[in-house]
Scaffold this active site. Structure first.
Site: not given
Length: 369
Positions: A330, A333, A40
């Site tokens: 977040d 990240h 991600s």
């Protein structure tokens, strides 16, 4: 001998000076493809096309992206591959699963990354339908056939050989596997040091496969300080300090990764694999956020609960008004601003950050080859 060595160093410095434009964009990379593999941290939208919970396709993701809409990137704006493309003056790569990746756009490269994946196949099983690293490499082989059909086999091989490759894996093998739940399967199978050795050995197979598929310039990032992300502070920290067990995992994994890459390069006889010390790149702003213009490196911009570290970033989450003040976007990240700090070190960092050389040096060397 000393004079000739000094002369060579001065020529490299001068070349570097001319290679970098005033706005920080490096010249001389026109036509160089860029391939991205991993999780991600570098996924730019592949998971949008999959039935999985590991998606970033709803607001407020993308709030600072040029379109101000979610794109599948786990960021408020650009992620690391986007910024590398920007700094190298290249068109950003498309997700491999995007229907737009056709024709001449194939020659730019492709992003094969998928949120939730790890080095091990059982990492991220809770996300169900994600592109595991073995499948990412199969897609890379498929991509090469598509390019060969477009420009011919020899030109396709040359495009891959001259390409820049970025691979980011490892964090999920701890966060979403070994430490996912108490007494996880892997944690009952292995003591942490043995697990790290196992993961590194599996990663070597992945990178050897990538090399066999034609990759010759590969930046391999380590994990960040896993215990310092808001999600782990919320779940494991009693006093706001980084979670010790995950920090231990990172401290074991990252040096062994560099050692493994050195061994692979020795076997090959060339500096194919470049180690990016993303752990230290993160620690710089995690331990001293104010020095980088951040208000905090503990609280996520988007989230809820302690440190905004619980659950997902959703339209109902707390959302900070100024994302540039937060090191983390977040619970897991970095923000776009933090990503830019990381990319700057990838481009120009010393050997403490990039081993054996940074990306600017690679570009200069390859332009002379």
């Amino acid at each position: 001998m000393a004079n000739s060595s000094l002369s060579f160093i001065l020529r490299v410095i001068l070349t570097l000076s001319f290679a970098i434009l005033q706005n920080g964009v490096i010249k001389g990379v026109e036509g160089r493809a860029f391939f991205v593999f991993g999780d991600s941290l570098v996924d730019n939208g592949n998971n949008n096309y999959l039935a999985t919970s590991a998606r970033a396709d709803s607001p407020p993701y993308g709030v600072d992206y040029p379109t101000h809409r979610p794109t599948g990137r786990f960021s408020n704006g650009l992620n690391i591959p986007d910024i590398i493309s920007e700094k190298l003056g290249m068109e950003p790569t498309l997700p491999y699963l995007s229907p737009e990746l056709q024709g001449q756009k194939l020659l730019v490269g492709a992003n094969f990354a998928s949120a939730g994946v790890g080095i091990l196949n059982d990492t991220g099983i809770q996300f169900v339908n994600i592109i595991r690293i073995g499948q990412q490499l199969e897609y890379f082989a498929e991509y090469q056939k598509r390019v060969a059909a477009l420009v011919g086999t020899e030109k396709a091989k040359q495009l891959v050989k001259e390409a820049l490759v970025l691979i980011t894996l490892g964090g999920n093998d701890f966060v979403n596997n070994y430490y996912l739940v108490p007494f996880s399967l892997r944690s009952t199978q292995y003591a942490l040091p043995d697990y790290v050795t196992f993961v590194i050995s599996e990663y070597k197979h992945v990178l050897a496969k990538l090399y066999s598929l034609g990759a010759r310039r590969v930046i391999v990032t380590g994990t960040g300080p896993l215990g310092c992300v808001p999600a782990e502070l919320a779940q494991r920290s009693q006093d706001g300090n980084c979670a010790a067990e995950l920090q231990e995992a990172a401290s074991l994994f990252n040096p062994q990764l560099v050692e493994m890459l050195n061994g692979l390069n020795s076997e090959i006889g060339s500096h194919v694999f470049i180690a990016a010390n993303t752990n230290q790149m993160h620690l710089d702003f995690v331990t001293n956020p104010q020095a980088f213009g951040f208000v905090t490196s503990k609280v996520a911009c988007c989230g809820q609960g302690p440190y905004n570290g619980i659950g997902l970033c959703t339209p109902l989450s707390n959302l900070c008004p100024n994302r540039d003040e937060y090191a983390f976007w977040d619970p897991f990240h970095p923000s776009e601003k933090a990503n830019r700090i990381i990319v700057q070190q990838i481009l120009t960092g010393t050997t403490a950050y990039m081993h054996p050389m940074n990306l600017s040096t690679i570009m200069v060397m390859d332009s002379k080859a």
